[in-house]
Design a protein around this motif. Structure first.
Motif, PDB file in Angstrom:
ATOM      1  N   MET A   1      25.150 -70.492 -86.642  1.00 44.68           N
ATOM      2  CA  MET A   1      24.353 -70.651 -87.727  1.00 44.68           C
ATOM      3  C   MET A   1      22.748 -71.172 -87.983  1.00 44.68           C
ATOM      4  SD  MET A   1      23.155 -68.004 -90.046  1.00 44.68           S
ATOM      5  CE  MET A   1      24.218 -66.289 -90.556  1.00 44.68           C
ATOM      6  N   ASP A   2      23.675 -72.198 -87.994  1.00 45.80           N
ATOM      7  CA  ASP A   2      23.127 -73.507 -87.914  1.00 45.80           C
ATOM      8  C   ASP A   2      22.058 -73.819 -87.276  1.00 45.80           C
ATOM      9  OD1 ASP A   2      24.101 -74.580 -91.099  1.00 45.80           O
ATOM     10  OD2 ASP A   2      25.638 -75.575 -89.768  1.00 45.80           O
ATOM     11  N   VAL A   3      22.801 -72.971 -85.684  1.00 51.29           N
ATOM     12  CA  VAL A   3      22.082 -73.665 -84.352  1.00 51.29           C
ATOM     13  C   VAL A   3      20.947 -72.813 -84.368  1.00 51.29           C
ATOM     14  CG1 VAL A   3      21.847 -73.434 -81.709  1.00 51.29           C
ATOM     15  CG2 VAL A   3      23.958 -75.010 -82.872  1.00 51.29           C
ATOM     16  N   ALA A   4      21.165 -71.569 -84.306  1.00 46.83           N
ATOM     17  CA  ALA A   4      20.390 -70.515 -84.536  1.00 46.83           C
ATOM     18  C   ALA A   4      19.117 -70.416 -85.775  1.00 46.83           C
ATOM     19  CB  ALA A   4      21.377 -69.443 -84.867  1.00 46.83           C
ATOM     20  N   VAL A   5      19.577 -70.920 -86.802  1.00 51.84           N
ATOM     21  CA  VAL A   5      18.635 -71.505 -87.885  1.00 51.84           C
ATOM     22  C   VAL A   5      17.666 -72.674 -87.018  1.00 51.84           C
ATOM     23  CG1 VAL A   5      17.911 -72.296 -90.218  1.00 51.84           C
ATOM     24  CG2 VAL A   5      19.142 -70.501 -89.627  1.00 51.84           C
ATOM     25  N   ASP A   6      17.961 -73.326 -86.294  1.00 61.03           N
ATOM     26  CA  ASP A   6      16.891 -74.508 -85.928  1.00 61.03           C
ATOM     27  C   ASP A   6      16.615 -73.933 -84.898  1.00 61.03           C
ATOM     28  OD1 ASP A   6      18.307 -76.320 -87.474  1.00 61.03           O
ATOM     29  OD2 ASP A   6      19.551 -77.459 -86.473  1.00 61.03           O
ATOM     30  N   VAL A   7      16.602 -73.082 -83.788  1.00 65.48           N
ATOM     31  CA  VAL A   7      16.618 -72.228 -82.372  1.00 65.48           C
ATOM     32  C   VAL A   7      15.301 -71.147 -82.939  1.00 65.48           C
ATOM     33  CG1 VAL A   7      16.604 -71.283 -80.902  1.00 65.48           C
ATOM     34  CG2 VAL A   7      18.135 -72.790 -81.160  1.00 65.48           C
ATOM     35  N   ALA A   8      15.621 -70.703 -84.164  1.00 67.98           N
ATOM     36  CA  ALA A   8      14.947 -69.605 -84.492  1.00 67.98           C
ATOM     37  C   ALA A   8      13.448 -70.397 -85.201  1.00 67.98           C
ATOM     38  CB  ALA A   8      14.700 -68.782 -85.965  1.00 67.98           C
ATOM     39  N   ALA A   9      13.983 -71.234 -86.116  1.00 62.38           N
ATOM     40  CA  ALA A   9      13.044 -71.903 -86.280  1.00 62.38           C
ATOM     41  C   ALA A   9      11.821 -72.673 -85.440  1.00 62.38           C
ATOM     42  CB  ALA A   9      13.941 -73.592 -87.290  1.00 62.38           C
TER      43      ALA A   9
ATOM     44  N   GLU B   1       3.822 -72.776 -87.544  1.00 65.08           N
ATOM     45  CA  GLU B   1       4.056 -73.023 -89.008  1.00 65.08           C
ATOM     46  C   GLU B   1       5.923 -73.167 -88.936  1.00 65.08           C
ATOM     47  OE1 GLU B   1       2.858 -71.060 -92.880  1.00 65.08           O
ATOM     48  OE2 GLU B   1       0.454 -71.124 -91.829  1.00 65.08           O
ATOM     49  N   ALA B   2       6.306 -73.946 -89.772  1.00 69.76           N
ATOM     50  CA  ALA B   2       7.986 -73.770 -90.228  1.00 69.76           C
ATOM     51  C   ALA B   2       7.585 -72.018 -91.771  1.00 69.76           C
ATOM     52  CB  ALA B   2       8.078 -74.967 -90.796  1.00 69.76           C
ATOM     53  N   PRO B   3       8.495 -71.922 -91.072  1.00 71.89           N
ATOM     54  CA  PRO B   3       9.083 -70.793 -91.603  1.00 71.89           C
ATOM     55  C   PRO B   3      10.062 -71.309 -92.267  1.00 71.89           C
ATOM     56  CG  PRO B   3      10.408 -70.591 -89.723  1.00 71.89           C
ATOM     57  CD  PRO B   3       9.321 -71.414 -89.306  1.00 71.89           C
TER      58      PRO B   3
ATOM     59  N   ALA C   1      11.338 -71.881 -82.543  1.00 77.65           N
ATOM     60  CA  ALA C   1      10.919 -71.190 -81.752  1.00 77.65           C
ATOM     61  C   ALA C   1       9.164 -70.685 -82.917  1.00 77.65           C
ATOM     62  CB  ALA C   1      11.701 -69.934 -81.604  1.00 77.65           C
ATOM     63  N   VAL C   2       9.303 -70.447 -83.741  1.00 72.68           N
ATOM     64  CA  VAL C   2       8.359 -69.930 -84.664  1.00 72.68           C
ATOM     65  C   VAL C   2       7.682 -70.242 -84.895  1.00 72.68           C
ATOM     66  CG1 VAL C   2       8.004 -68.402 -87.092  1.00 72.68           C
ATOM     67  CG2 VAL C   2      10.432 -67.971 -86.062  1.00 72.68           C
ATOM     68  N   GLU C   3       7.885 -71.651 -84.771  1.00 70.32           N
ATOM     69  CA  GLU C   3       6.570 -72.196 -85.226  1.00 70.32           C
ATOM     70  C   GLU C   3       6.104 -72.799 -84.247  1.00 70.32           C
ATOM     71  OE1 GLU C   3       6.560 -77.613 -86.782  1.00 70.32           O
ATOM     72  OE2 GLU C   3       8.932 -76.545 -86.729  1.00 70.32           O
TER      73      GLU C   3
END
Length: 163
Positions: A127-135, A144-146, A137-139
């Motif tokens: 979950m932490d890794v996914a949040v970091d990767v998603a953040a 912008e940082a989500p 990618a989205v950025e």
């Protein structure tokens, strides 16, 4: 031959009669009673031996019956002892099996908890890794940082839909 001379027949007949009477008296008074006693004693000995043989036969029959009875009793005791040992062994085996099943169930429960804990830790790490990767990618995509809370909610929903 002088025995066949007819002049000597009368003297020979007299001596024959005298000898016969003497032998008859001797036999009837001395020899025959002794022979009768010997025969009577012999018959008595034979009867005693037959009586002893009958007694010994009845004793041996009684001993054989007692032997058979004790043999049957010993067999019954042996079968009882074997049955008792077999029942005891079966009871011990079932007790050991029950104990083993209980131990295995406890070990399985502990292992399942450890697996669940490891999975939860792995998922939280994912979950932490996914949040970091998603953040990241989205950025990179939008510049912008989500918000971290919205990313966690989206990833949790995605993981729940796959499970």
């Amino acid at each position: 031959m002088p025995q066949l001379d007819p002049q000597n027949f009368s003297s020979q007949l007299i001596w024959l009669a005298i000898t016969f009477v003497i032998l008859y008296v001797l036999m009837s008074k001395m020899a025959l009673p002794k022979i009768g006693d010997v025969l009577e004693e012999r018959q008595q000995r034979i009867d005693d031996n037959l009586a002893k043989a009958d007694d010994l036969q009845s004793q041996s029959d009684a001993a054989a019956k007692a032997y058979e009875a004790s043999l049957a009793e010993a067999r019954a005791k042996a079968f009882s002892a074997i049955r008792e040992v077999k029942d005891k062994a079966q009871a011990e085996a079932s007790a050991r099996q029950s104990e083993l099943n209980t131990d295995l169930q406890a070990k399985i429960a502990v292992s399942e908890k450890a697996i669940a804990k490891a999975r939860d830790e792995a998922l939280s790490g994912i979950m932490d890794v996914a949040v970091d990767v998603a953040a990241s990618a989205v950025e990179k995509l939008i510049g912008e940082a989500p918000k971290e809370a919205s990313l966690k909610a989206a990833i949790s929903a995605a993981l729940k839909s796959r499970a």
